[in-house]
Design an enzyme around this catalytic site. Structure first.
Site, PDB file in Angstrom:
ATOM      1  N   ASN A  90       0.785  -1.290  -0.016  1.00 57.25           N
ATOM      2  CA  ASN A  90       0.125   0.050   0.037  1.00 57.25           C
ATOM      3  C   ASN A  90       0.984   1.201  -0.065  1.00 57.25           C
ATOM      4  O   ASN A  90       1.765   1.457   0.717  1.00 57.25           O
ATOM      5  CB  ASN A  90      -0.909   0.052   1.217  1.00 57.25           C
ATOM      6  N   HIS A 103       6.361  -1.645   3.625  1.00 58.48           N
ATOM      7  CA  HIS A 103       6.102  -2.822   3.937  1.00 58.48           C
ATOM      8  C   HIS A 103       5.501  -3.864   3.067  1.00 58.48           C
ATOM      9  O   HIS A 103       4.600  -3.160   2.410  1.00 58.48           O
ATOM     10  CB  HIS A 103       5.554  -2.873   5.505  1.00 58.48           C
TER      11      HIS A 103
HETATM   12  P1  AMP Z   1      -0.589  -0.558   5.806  1.00 59.54           P
HETATM   13  O1  AMP Z   1      -2.015  -0.376   5.996  1.00 59.54           O
HETATM   14  O2  AMP Z   1      -0.415  -0.998   4.375  1.00 59.54           O
HETATM   15  O3  AMP Z   1       0.154   0.881   6.198  1.00 59.54           O
HETATM   16  O4  AMP Z   1      -0.232  -1.579   6.670  1.00 59.54           O
HETATM   17  C1  AMP Z   1       0.099  -1.606   8.188  1.00 59.54           C
HETATM   18  C2  AMP Z   1      -0.038  -2.747   8.689  1.00 59.54           C
HETATM   19  O5  AMP Z   1       0.509  -2.751   9.875  1.00 59.54           O
HETATM   20  C3  AMP Z   1      -1.644  -3.135   9.005  1.00 59.54           C
HETATM   21  O6  AMP Z   1      -1.993  -4.401   8.310  1.00 59.54           O
HETATM   22  C4  AMP Z   1      -1.443  -3.265  10.662  1.00 59.54           C
HETATM   23  O7  AMP Z   1      -2.574  -4.199  11.088  1.00 59.54           O
HETATM   24  C5  AMP Z   1      -0.096  -3.655  10.958  1.00 59.54           C
HETATM   25  N1  AMP Z   1       0.441  -3.068  12.285  1.00 59.54           N
HETATM   26  C6  AMP Z   1      -0.031  -1.975  12.872  1.00 59.54           C
HETATM   27  N2  AMP Z   1       0.747  -1.929  14.078  1.00 59.54           N
HETATM   28  C7  AMP Z   1       1.386  -3.333  14.303  1.00 59.54           C
HETATM   29  C8  AMP Z   1       2.164  -3.828  15.371  1.00 59.54           C
HETATM   30  N3  AMP Z   1       2.608  -3.235  16.419  1.00 59.54           N
HETATM   31  N4  AMP Z   1       2.767  -5.252  14.909  1.00 59.54           N
HETATM   32  C9  AMP Z   1       2.369  -5.977  13.733  1.00 59.54           C
HETATM   33  N5  AMP Z   1       1.565  -5.144  12.727  1.00 59.54           N
HETATM   34  C10 AMP Z   1       1.202  -3.975  12.950  1.00 59.54           C
END
Ligand code: AMP
Length: 117
Positions: A90, A103
């Site tokens: 994303n 990511h």
């Molecule tokens: P995006 O929306 O592509 O920026 O994805 C960010 C992702 O990070 C989401 O799927 C969240 O669920 C994940 N996320 C947020 N905080 C954490 C955390 N502390 N540990 C693992 N994943 C996380």
């Protein structure tokens, strides 16, 4: 010096995460809010904010993220043609990015619909 992102804090072990892989270039851990039975994030240790801000110098890093996701998919038994997985990156507000540290989402373990919402 700007503040660390959430994912930099995970790399530095200031915030805990369920880490499943680490090497000199990247870290992979389970997403805290999984969208499927398997939902892994693969992130570079280098703080690239998003794919749109990656440079030509990041070619090896970007390739490494995808090949690491491939290896994890193999390890999880997702890499066959009969099951499969999805890679998602994303980028920015319209892309659904919520954490400004590049990511790669590796998602699998159920049939995924297309197109995304
Ligand atoms: P995006 O929306 O592509 O920026 O994805 C960010 C992702 O990070 C989401 O799927 C969240 O669920 C994940 N996320 C947020 N905080 C954490 C955390 N502390 N540990 C693992 N994943 C996380």
């Amino acid at each position: 010096m700007s503040e660390k992102t959430l994912f930099e804090r995970i790399i530095d072990r200031e915030i805990s995460a369920d880490i499943i892989h680490e090497d000199e270039v990247c870290l992979a851990f389970k997403d805290i809010a999984p969208q499927a039975p398997f939902h892994i994030l693969v992130i570079p240790k280098k703080p690239i904010p998003r794919l749109g801000e990656a440079s030509d110098e990041d070619q090896n890093t970007l390739g490494h993220l995808l090949l690491t996701a491939r290896s994890i998919a193999h390890d999880l038994g997702l890499a066959d043609k009969e099951n499969g997985f999805r890679i998602v990156i994303n980028n920015g507000k319209d892309g659904g990015e919520t954490v400004p540290h590049l990511h790669v989402h590796l998602i699998g373990g159920r049939s995924l619909s297309w197109p995304p919402g």
